[in-house]
Design an enzyme around this catalytic site. Structure first.
Site, mmCIF file in Angstrom:
data_model
loop_
_atom_site.group_PDB
_atom_site.id
_atom_site.type_symbol
_atom_site.label_atom_id
_atom_site.label_comp_id
_atom_site.label_asym_id
_atom_site.label_seq_id
_atom_site.Cartn_x
_atom_site.Cartn_y
_atom_site.Cartn_z
ATOM 1 N N ASP A 32 0.858 -1.180 0.000
ATOM 2 C CA ASP A 32 0.000 0.000 0.000
ATOM 3 C C ASP A 32 0.900 1.238 0.000
ATOM 4 O O ASP A 32 2.102 1.141 0.263
ATOM 5 C CB ASP A 32 -0.885 0.013 1.252
ATOM 6 C CG ASP A 32 -1.761 1.259 1.336
ATOM 7 O OD1 ASP A 32 -2.394 1.605 0.320
ATOM 8 O OD2 ASP A 32 -1.802 1.904 2.404
ATOM 9 N N SER A 33 0.313 2.397 -0.267
ATOM 10 C CA SER A 33 1.050 3.665 -0.209
ATOM 11 C C SER A 33 1.555 3.965 1.202
ATOM 12 O O SER A 33 2.511 4.704 1.370
ATOM 13 C CB SER A 33 0.154 4.810 -0.660
ATOM 14 O OG SER A 33 -0.963 4.915 0.201
ATOM 15 N N CYS B 167 -4.390 -1.278 -1.886
ATOM 16 C CA CYS B 167 -4.395 0.177 -2.081
ATOM 17 C C CYS B 167 -5.404 0.480 -3.178
ATOM 18 O O CYS B 167 -5.264 -0.017 -4.300
ATOM 19 C CB CYS B 167 -2.990 0.623 -2.491
ATOM 20 S SG CYS B 167 -2.889 2.354 -2.985
ATOM 21 N N GLU C 106 -3.580 9.301 8.045
ATOM 22 C CA GLU C 106 -2.141 9.090 8.301
ATOM 23 C C GLU C 106 -1.656 10.006 9.435
ATOM 24 O O GLU C 106 -0.629 9.750 10.047
ATOM 25 C CB GLU C 106 -1.319 9.304 7.028
ATOM 26 C CG GLU C 106 -1.576 8.272 5.929
ATOM 27 C CD GLU C 106 -0.582 7.089 5.906
ATOM 28 O OE1 GLU C 106 0.537 7.230 6.408
ATOM 29 O OE2 GLU C 106 -0.963 6.016 5.401
ATOM 30 N N CYS D 291 -10.934 3.042 -0.687
ATOM 31 C CA CYS D 291 -9.530 3.249 -0.316
ATOM 32 C C CYS D 291 -9.306 2.502 0.991
ATOM 33 O O CYS D 291 -10.146 2.555 1.901
ATOM 34 C CB CYS D 291 -9.275 4.741 -0.134
ATOM 35 S SG CYS D 291 -7.721 5.167 0.685
ATOM 36 N N HIS E 153 -7.511 3.075 3.430
ATOM 37 C CA HIS E 153 -7.400 3.889 4.637
ATOM 38 C C HIS E 153 -8.771 4.119 5.293
ATOM 39 O O HIS E 153 -8.834 4.479 6.467
ATOM 40 C CB HIS E 153 -6.801 5.265 4.323
ATOM 41 C CG HIS E 153 -5.319 5.258 4.126
ATOM 42 N ND1 HIS E 153 -4.738 4.807 2.974
ATOM 43 C CD2 HIS E 153 -4.301 5.649 4.937
ATOM 44 C CE1 HIS E 153 -3.418 4.929 3.081
ATOM 45 N NE2 HIS E 153 -3.125 5.439 4.256
#
Lengths: 271, 271
Positions: free
Chosen positions: B10-11, B73, B152, B186, B188
């Site tokens: 993932d990023s 991701c 994040e 996503c 996240h």
């Protein structure tokens, strides 16, 4: 006289506020700008990563024959200036000392607020410089980790409920503490000048690290008789690590003029 | 039976929500995770840069002898799955098709909301898959560029005024349009499940792309008789491109367990 260009870099778009000021002060200078749009933001990353990225940024800029490198980035100035200055024989100029000195001159009550990225605040660099310029000054540091993502997403207009909410959260303790001077310790923050100024009120002097940095560059070059001159308006070239088109759109807002024809892309990971 | 590990990337931290689900479904599998914390976020970058970064991520993971690569991701799944699948002979599995199929099954009124990064929404990938699974379905896409920076930065708790404000802004048009299903496109976004669920109300089914992706991985491996088994609990190793310590702190929140002893750092620009 020195006709060579000035190299300027930032994690992304913020450094353009410094370019704008440099062009105003030194209209005859050539400028080469690099914005690391493929890896922005820097301020939430570790010291090690910031230094690695900054070294690559300087290595790319130095493929041009420069007379000076300007770190138009609060995060890199606080975290990597010493390393970069030690590794390069040409002048490497940051924004911290000029901003700290301006804030020390501006305060009347000796209470200065400081806003910046997490990395900048963690470094303690602004506090050290302010203490040197005006011993005994009280500095209140406040990390603002969401300001750069918000600005890079174009969320900086007064009245935007998101930026107003975030700004109020970050600035409330500084307002409450009665600071009379506030250092905008990141070159993205001049875009937030209205939002921040409205919240803090007219009694608080805002000191822009990017603009103070630009003034210090002009002074340093003048002292060294290294200004260009006598040949008309200088040229600005821009380089970025992500797509040129995405940069050009926002860059004109930061600069106040169009850059579309003078932007190139760089594989920054190779430097 | 295939005892080789599954590679997951993932990023940044978001893909850990998929790892958590994989570990629940397939506790005997070994997993190698890579999070590109030195270059996060991906969703605001160009297609070209996303593909370049994703290729490097896969190249690093493939230094291990893997049985499959999972793109945990949303941005890379929507933007680079075809490229990565064509370049690698092992199975490369994304989150888009599983999430689209789950949403198509869940909707009763045929109106599905879709939230994701700018790159994911721009790609149109979810819409194409939903149209295939349930022709004539109305999909309302909404880019949410600030969700990844907020998550994040640890800003995902219900009651946090910033995330609540941003969520209300993004979700208002979808709520108003009367969607009965919402794809969290996503990986996240599962951290925002409470905030999003509270805002949308109990009548709206949330479909998590990461969890659906994990279920599809389990199914694919089962079909191919490529599951590990008969040897107890598998091991998870984690790699990141920025500082290990900064990752470990937040990762435990995403996963629900501690990772401190099993995280390594990678110079991802070299791959």
């Amino acid at each position: 006289m020195d006709e060579r260009p000035i190299g300027v870099f930032d994690s992304g778009l913020g450094g353009l506020t410094t370019v704008r000021e440099l062009c105003r002060l030194l209209p005859e200078e050539d400028i080469v700008y690099f914005g690391d749009t493929g890896r922005v933001p820097y301020g939430s990353r570790s010291r090690e990563t910031i230094i690695k990225y900054a070294r690559q940024d300087v290595a790319f800029l130095r493929t041009f024959d420069l007379k000076a490198v300007v770190i138009a980035c609060g995060t890199v100035s606080t975290t990597a200036l010493d390393v970069l200055a030690a590794e390069n024989e040409l002048p490497v100029l940051g924004v911290v000392a000029p901003a700290a000195q301006a804030a020390a001159r501006a305060t009347r009550n000796g209470r200065i607020g400081l806003i910046g990225t997490q990395a900048s605040i963690r470094s303690g660099a602004y506090e050290r410089c302010i203490e040197q310029a005006r011993p005994g000054t009280q500095v209140l540091p406040q990390p603002c980790p969401l300001f750069v993502p918000l600005v890079e997403n174009g969320r900086f207009a007064p009245g935007d409920v998101v930026i107003e909410t975030v700004a109020a959260e970050y600035l409330a303790p500084l307002k409450q503490a009665g600071v009379d001077t506030l250092v905008l310790g990141c070159t993205h923050y001049p875009l937030l000048e209205s939002v921040i100024g409205n919240y803090m009120g007219p009694g608080v002097t805002l000191v822009s690290a990017g603009a103070e940095g630009a003034r210090a560059v002009a002074e340093t070059l003048r002292e060294r008789s290294a200004l260009a001159g006598g040949r008309g308006r200088g040229a600005c070239r821009y380089f970025v690590s992500d797509r040129v088109e995405d940069f050009s759109r926002l860059a004109s807002i930061f600069l106040g003029w169009d850059v579309a024809d003078s932007v190139g892309q760089v594989e920054i990971g190779r430097y």
